[in-house]
Design a protein around this motif. Structure first.
Motif, short mmCIF file in Angstrom:
data_model
loop_
_atom_site.label_atom_id
_atom_site.label_comp_id
_atom_site.label_asym_id
_atom_site.label_seq_id
_atom_site.Cartn_x
_atom_site.Cartn_y
_atom_site.Cartn_z
N LYS A 64 41.85 61.76 45.58
CA LYS A 64 42.70 60.55 45.95
C LYS A 64 42.40 59.29 44.97
O LYS A 64 43.32 58.43 45.28
N THR A 82 57.90 56.81 47.29
CA THR A 82 57.34 56.60 48.72
C THR A 82 56.97 58.03 49.33
O THR A 82 56.27 58.03 50.19
N PRO A 117 52.90 58.80 49.30
CA PRO A 117 52.12 57.95 49.85
C PRO A 117 52.18 58.09 51.72
O PRO A 117 51.37 57.83 52.32
N LEU A 177 49.08 60.36 52.18
CA LEU A 177 48.15 59.35 52.59
C LEU A 177 48.37 58.78 53.93
O LEU A 177 47.60 58.26 54.62
N VAL A 205 50.81 56.75 55.09
CA VAL A 205 51.33 55.21 54.96
C VAL A 205 52.54 55.29 55.68
O VAL A 205 53.57 55.99 55.68
N ALA A 207 55.25 51.71 52.79
CA ALA A 207 55.60 52.13 51.71
C ALA A 207 56.58 51.65 50.93
O ALA A 207 56.31 51.44 49.66
N ALA A 241 51.45 53.87 43.32
CA ALA A 241 51.75 53.85 44.63
C ALA A 241 50.78 54.53 45.58
O ALA A 241 50.72 54.06 46.73
N MET A 242 50.12 55.33 44.94
CA MET A 242 48.98 55.98 45.69
C MET A 242 47.76 55.26 45.56
O MET A 242 46.77 55.93 46.05
N GLN A 243 47.69 54.14 45.26
CA GLN A 243 46.46 53.23 45.33
C GLN A 243 45.16 53.78 44.67
O GLN A 243 44.36 53.91 45.13
#
Length: 277
Positions: free
Chosen positions: A113, A135, A138, A142, A144, A149, A188-190
């Motif tokens: 991750k 999106t 995420p 994740l 989110v 997102a 977007a997955m940070q």
């Protein structure tokens, strides 16, 4: 920084060293071997990447550069050695007695991750529009909230210069635009680490500059750690803190861009650069 790739530990030394990874490194390869049958792709590879560092891997095709990225994404599995990400073993996991054993998929998925990757091919979902492509992971991976997102996706599309393409589908975009969506999707997955695998190789020449400009902006305006494989040497010079020259599965030379491109020590590096510059 890279260490001596030719160093080979006595039996058991690699496991003992790997049990106490250097906390100063975000990525650490410890005596990593990758081979297919008798063909050795990575040969007892040692190298490290510090948090926030931008490292570019250069060298001839087949020298093992992309294999490194695929190992970090667990798309491939090592034959020997250890890989650590953020002080956690990626290739292995802790057993109840504190020893290391081969990691299962759940463990690898958790450590992974921290990592995002932009591939040569864009790999966008053709049945989803741009916003949905960014999106989907995420929200479903994740957890989110969708509204959050989507807000982040719009910010990232603005960052890559595509804020007007929210509802477009991949078939309505140029190759350069699709690759910029892929960059936004990875961000977007940070991730703490962004892997870039020849991200302009599938693009028409006139589209390359736009994608590289986006990546330059990300490199210069964020603190994300980058590991990049590219044959775009001007881009490598611009964004890199360190260049690693690979040949036959080993790092044969490493240093700052000015050193590697201006006054390399190794004859193989000079040969390679003279052929492509």
């Amino acid at each position: 920084m890279a260490t001596d790739p030719t160093k080979k530990p006595a039996d058991g030394a690699g496991a003992r060293a790997a049990a106490t990874p250097d906390a100063g490194h975000l990525v650490q390869f410890d005596q990593v071997v990758k081979q297919y049958g008798d063909h050795v792709v990575l040969d007892h590879l040692d190298f490290t990447v510090q948090r926030g560092q931008h490292v570019t891997l250069i060298g001839p095709s087949g020298s093992g550069k992309t294999t490194i990225l695929r190992l970090l994404m667990t798309l491939e599995h090592i034959s020997d050695g250890h890989i650590w990400v953020g002080g956690e073993p990626l290739s292995h996991m802790r057993a109840s007695d504190g020893s290391l054993k081969r990691a299962n998929e759940k463990h690898q998925r958790q450590v992974r991750k921290k990592i995002g990757m932009v591939f040569q091919q864009f790999n966008l979902f053709p049945n989803m529009n741009v916003l949905q492509n960014i999106t989907e992971a995420p929200v479903n991976v994740l957890g989110v909230p969708r509204a959050q997102a989507e807000e982040r996706a719009r910010e990232l599309l603005d960052l890559v210069g595509l804020k007007e393409k929210v509802t477009a589908h991949p078939t309505q975009l140029s190759g350069g635009q699709q690759q910029r969506v892929a960059i936004a999707r990875a961000l977007a997955m940070q991730p703490e680490i962004l892997l870039l695998d020849e991200v302009t190789s599938a693009l028409d020449p006139e589209l390359v500059a736009g994608v590289l400009d986006v990546l330059r902006d990300i490199a210069h305006t964020t603190d994300i750690t980058m590991i990049c494989v590219t044959h775009e040497m001007s881009f490598a010079r611009d964004i890199s803190d360190q260049i690693l020259m690979f040949d036959s599965g080993r790092v044969i030379e490493s240093g700052a861009p000015d050193k590697i491109f201006g006054d390399p020590d190794h004859e193989r590096t000079r040969e390679f650069l003279s052929a492509i510059l």
